[in-house]
Design an enzyme around this catalytic site. Structure first.
Site, PDB file in Angstrom:
ATOM      1  N   SER A 144     130.316  41.021  29.093  1.00 34.46           N
ATOM      2  CA  SER A 144     130.644  39.632  28.786  1.00 34.46           C
ATOM      3  C   SER A 144     129.803  38.690  29.655  1.00 34.46           C
ATOM      4  O   SER A 144     128.595  38.645  29.525  1.00 34.46           O
ATOM      5  CB  SER A 144     132.146  39.396  28.965  1.00 34.46           C
ATOM      6  OG  SER A 144     132.536  38.132  28.503  1.00 34.46           O
ATOM      7  N   GLU A 162     130.552  23.486  17.383  1.00 31.01           N
ATOM      8  CA  GLU A 162     129.718  22.305  17.606  1.00 31.01           C
ATOM      9  C   GLU A 162     128.242  22.641  17.687  1.00 31.01           C
ATOM     10  O   GLU A 162     127.409  21.740  17.870  1.00 31.01           O
ATOM     11  CB  GLU A 162     130.156  21.606  18.903  1.00 31.01           C
ATOM     12  CG  GLU A 162     131.592  21.106  18.868  1.00 31.01           C
ATOM     13  CD  GLU A 162     132.047  20.564  20.216  1.00 31.01           C
ATOM     14  OE1 GLU A 162     131.265  20.659  21.187  1.00 31.01           O
ATOM     15  OE2 GLU A 162     133.173  20.051  20.295  1.00 31.01           O
ATOM     16  N   HIS A 186     130.776  38.673  22.952  1.00 31.02           N
ATOM     17  CA  HIS A 186     131.900  38.444  22.024  1.00 31.02           C
ATOM     18  C   HIS A 186     131.360  37.807  20.744  1.00 31.02           C
ATOM     19  O   HIS A 186     131.992  36.927  20.152  1.00 31.02           O
ATOM     20  CB  HIS A 186     132.953  37.529  22.650  1.00 31.02           C
ATOM     21  CG  HIS A 186     133.492  38.008  23.960  1.00 31.02           C
ATOM     22  ND1 HIS A 186     134.472  38.976  24.065  1.00 31.02           N
ATOM     23  CD2 HIS A 186     133.178  37.654  25.236  1.00 31.02           C
ATOM     24  CE1 HIS A 186     134.752  39.187  25.342  1.00 31.02           C
ATOM     25  NE2 HIS A 186     133.974  38.400  26.069  1.00 31.02           N
TER      26      HIS A 186
END
Length: 303
Positions: A144, A162, A186
């Site tokens: 991660s 966004e 992820h």
């Protein structure tokens, strides 16, 4: 610029890697033997390697360290030491540096990638890691945030909803172990396609790598990449990109990108960073066997 003289191995992981802790005992043995963490151990090429886990990115480093100790103990093939580094001055601690000098692998946990760079970048500890990675058969793994921090240009933030409006994705200085990549984690589960596209539009000479959860790459010699784990790796290649006006657009303006090349790879597939050639696993190969033995293919150029 790719440095093929690098001797070490980098293993970025997309997060939520299987630690072999499933309650179903009928499946537990397979998870333990075939998990990404087992591959990390095998890449150390020692019967009982020393793995140093650095949970700097985490807001709960003690709990994270305990989880990794439990996970690796199930594999019964490694010695684990947790190096709880929370302050920049700790990177000069001779005892901490000694642990990194002795380690066969250093693994960075998930959390906030900016904490890793803020505390460890350009310190004696980071210079030691880079030296060992470049000169020895040394493994650096990260999950991660730990994976995202490995690149030179690092994604530091930005909501998926966004992205593709200029400035929505925030970038910063990464650790620089694989300078030709931009890594996101992820990736599929959190819908980060637009985020990585905007990042490579800003740095069109770099290759974007989106790692699904429980999926990673084994990168050797800072060039040869193999997909491992249960999910997918998405490559976003901007080398043929046209109509990229990122440099001239105002902040908040929607972006136009064309001829952006995307590849979706899974376990056993390979690619090279220098030529960006792909090696795709044939359909008649049982991918599960790759968890036991590596598979070699003749190189094929992607089109």
């Amino acid at each position: 610029m790719i440095n093929t003289e690098v001797k070490g191995t980098i293993i970025p992981i997309g997060g939520n890697e299987d630690k072999g802790t499933h309650r179903d005992e009928s499946n537990q043995l397979n998870f333990v033997q075939k998990s990404i963490l087992a591959r990390v151990i095998r890449e150390c090429k020692k019967p009982e390697p020393l793995i140093v886990v650095i949970p700097t990115a985490s807001s709960i480093p003690v709990e994270v360290g305990e989880k990794y100790e439990a996970a690796f103990s199930q594999l019964d093939a490694a010695h684990i030491h947790i190096l709880d580094i929370r302050e920049r001055q700790q990177t000069e601690n001779p005892e901490f540096l000694s642990w990194v000098e002795k380690a066969d692998c250093v693994m960075f946990s998930g959390g906030n990638q900016s904490k890793i760079t803020r505390i460890i970048f350009d310190t004696p500890l980071q210079r030691l890691l880079m030296q060992r990675y470049q000169q020895e058969e040394f493994v650096i793994a990260g999950t991660s945030a730990g994976a995202m921090s490995m690149s030179r240009e690092m994604i530091t933030g930005g909501k998926s909803t966004e992205s593709l409006f200029k400035g929505a994705v925030k970038m910063g200085q990464g650790m620089g172990y694989v300078p030709d990549l931009i890594i996101d984690s992820h990736f599929i589960q959190r819908g980060r396609f637009g985020r990585l596209m905007e990042a490579v539009a800003r740095f069109p000479k770099l290759l974007g790598v989106g790692l699904a959860e429980d999926t990673g790459l084994v990168i050797k010699n800072c060039n040869e990449c193999e997909v491992i784990g249960s999910g997918m790796v998405v490559l976003v290649d901007p080398s043929q990109l046209t109509h990229n006006h990122e440099e001239v657009l105002e902040e908040g303006t929607p972006m136009s990108l064309s001829n952006l090349v995307v590849h979706v790879l899974s376990v056993g597939d390979r690619f090279r960073l220098d030529s960006r050639e792909l090696e795709i696993l044939p359909m008649n190969i049982d991918a599960r066997l790759l968890l036991e033995k590596p598979f070699k293919l003749k190189r094929r150029r992607s089109r």
